[in-house]
Design a protein around this motif. Structure first.
Motif, short mmCIF file in Angstrom:
data_model
loop_
_atom_site.label_atom_id
_atom_site.label_comp_id
_atom_site.label_asym_id
_atom_site.label_seq_id
_atom_site.Cartn_x
_atom_site.Cartn_y
_atom_site.Cartn_z
N ILE A 55 0.83 -1.19 0.00
CA ILE A 55 0.00 0.00 0.00
C ILE A 55 0.88 1.25 0.00
CG2 ILE A 55 -1.91 -1.15 1.18
CD1 ILE A 55 -1.02 0.30 3.76
N ASP A 56 0.29 2.35 -0.42
CA ASP A 56 1.00 3.63 -0.43
C ASP A 56 0.67 4.39 0.85
OD1 ASP A 56 2.42 5.86 -1.10
OD2 ASP A 56 1.12 6.49 -2.76
N ALA A 57 1.26 3.94 1.95
CA ALA A 57 1.03 4.56 3.26
C ALA A 57 1.95 5.77 3.41
CB ALA A 57 1.30 3.56 4.37
N VAL A 58 1.36 6.91 3.78
CA VAL A 58 2.14 8.15 3.78
C VAL A 58 2.29 8.79 5.16
CG1 VAL A 58 1.61 8.68 1.38
CG2 VAL A 58 0.06 9.47 3.19
N ALA A 59 1.45 8.40 6.13
CA ALA A 59 1.55 9.03 7.45
C ALA A 59 1.02 8.08 8.51
CB ALA A 59 0.77 10.34 7.49
#
Length: 358
Positions: A55-59
């Motif tokens: 997944i593109d987890a950003v924070a």
């Protein structure tokens, strides 16, 4: 913590009262802080989730005042998650048990948080991580409406059919991972909290300390009462029940499992009036719980008779937890209100029995 003669006596007593060997009792007392304290590094957790789930987890943002291992995970490629990176002392089997109960609740359309993915448990830096969907909603409304909502949530939960997948013992707070399980574990944890600081108690506080120990040792643990699937900690709203898009949702199922259903109900009933300065029963809020709960279940006479005693399980645990913290930090302890005055417990239990028997 010194290993002088006095502490060795404490350890031997703790071993005798908890059914442990001396070495296990020593580990129980000396390892408390290490087992409970855990502060994962947010960036490392993000990297783990990206690698494991793609997944593109950003924070990663901490969302709980009390639980330093609970994070909201914001993503560029989907809705937010909640990631609970539990203390390493908590076995993976416990976290898998959380996931199994959440699957069971989804099968029965119970209003709980949902797993984020089928494979919701993973290993990270020596601990186990559970990922669920983030529930975006406001805190429950205050007053009688809140207690009606929580009474309904508990009644619905306790009325669910038995299923082996959700059959693990539950009901204890489990902040110490070695004390997860039935409500009795809260009392054993309470003894450990007290015994861990026994040798640090000031002479002027000794008498009251010993009275507290005796109260914990003799408390009713609910043995023999009717069982159901427990949440274990619903009262801690807004942390554990919030308003979702389709209605109230119960979250944080770490303490869940099979146990005496009165443990859940008694803690909620205690909460109906404990914040009031007068420490008197709040009949309106009691009635709100009773009327909502009985839509699903009626307590037995035995449960109602033992209600007052069962109101002490979690409250004694909270006193012991806070007492250890105060003594360890050499600050005055002023949280006796969790279990005082005893008249509040008696009057609130009597008001609840009368409400159920009307």
């Amino acid at each position: 913590m010194t290993r002088d003669g006095n502490f060795k006596k404490v350890v031997r007593r703790h071993a005798a009262e908890t059914g442990q060997r001396y070495t296990d009792a020593l580990t129980d007392l000396e390892g408390l802080g290490t087992r409970m304290d855990h502060q994962p590094v947010a960036e490392r957790l993000l990297a783990h989730l990206r690698n494991h789930y793609g997944i593109d987890a950003v924070a990663a943002t901490k969302v709980s005042v009390h639980k330093t291992y609970v994070f909201r995970i914001d993503r560029n490629d989907g809705d937010a998650w909640i990631a609970r990176a539990f203390p390493p002392a908590r076995p993976r089997t416990g976290v898998e048990g959380d996931a199994a109960i959440l699957r069971f609740l989804q099968q029965h359309d119970y209003p709980a948080e949902r797993l984020a993915v089928d494979d919701a448990v993973s290993d990270f830096d020596g601990s186990s991580v559970l990922v669920t969907r983030y529930v975006d909603g406001p805190p429950l409304p205050e007053g009688a409406e809140k207690f009606a909502i929580m009474g309904d949530l508990l009644g619905r939960l306790h009325a669910l059919p038995y299923d082996e997948s959700a059959g693990r013992p539950g009901g204890a707070s489990g902040e110490d991972p070695s004390r997860e399980g039935a409500p009795r574990q809260d009392l054993l944890a309470g003894l450990a909290f007290l015994d861990a600081v026994d040798t640090k108690v000031k002479p002027s506080d000794r008498e009251r300390f010993e009275r507290l120990r005796d109260q914990v040792r003799s408390a009713d643990d609910g043995d023999g009462l009717p069982e159901g699937l427990l949440h274990g900690n619903l009262l801690h709203a807004p942390d554990h029940a919030i308003g979702g898009e389709s209605g109230p949702v119960a979250i944080n199922w770490k303490a869940s499992g099979r146990g005496p259903r009165l443990a859940d109900l008694a803690y909620l009933i205690w909460g109906t009036g404990h914040w009031h300065p007068s420490r008197r029963p709040n009949q309106e809020w009691i009635d709100a719980v009773v009327n909502a709960y009985r839509e699903h279940l009626e307590p037995t006479d035995d449960e109602l008779d033992r209600l007052e005693a069962m109101m002490y399980i979690r409250t004694l645990y909270l006193v012991c937890f806070s007492y250890r913290r105060a003594v360890s930090n050499d600050v005055p302890f002023d949280e006796w209100w969790f279990i005082e005055p005893s008249e509040y417990f008696a009057a609130t239990a009597a008001a609840t029995r009368a409400a159920f028997r009307r």
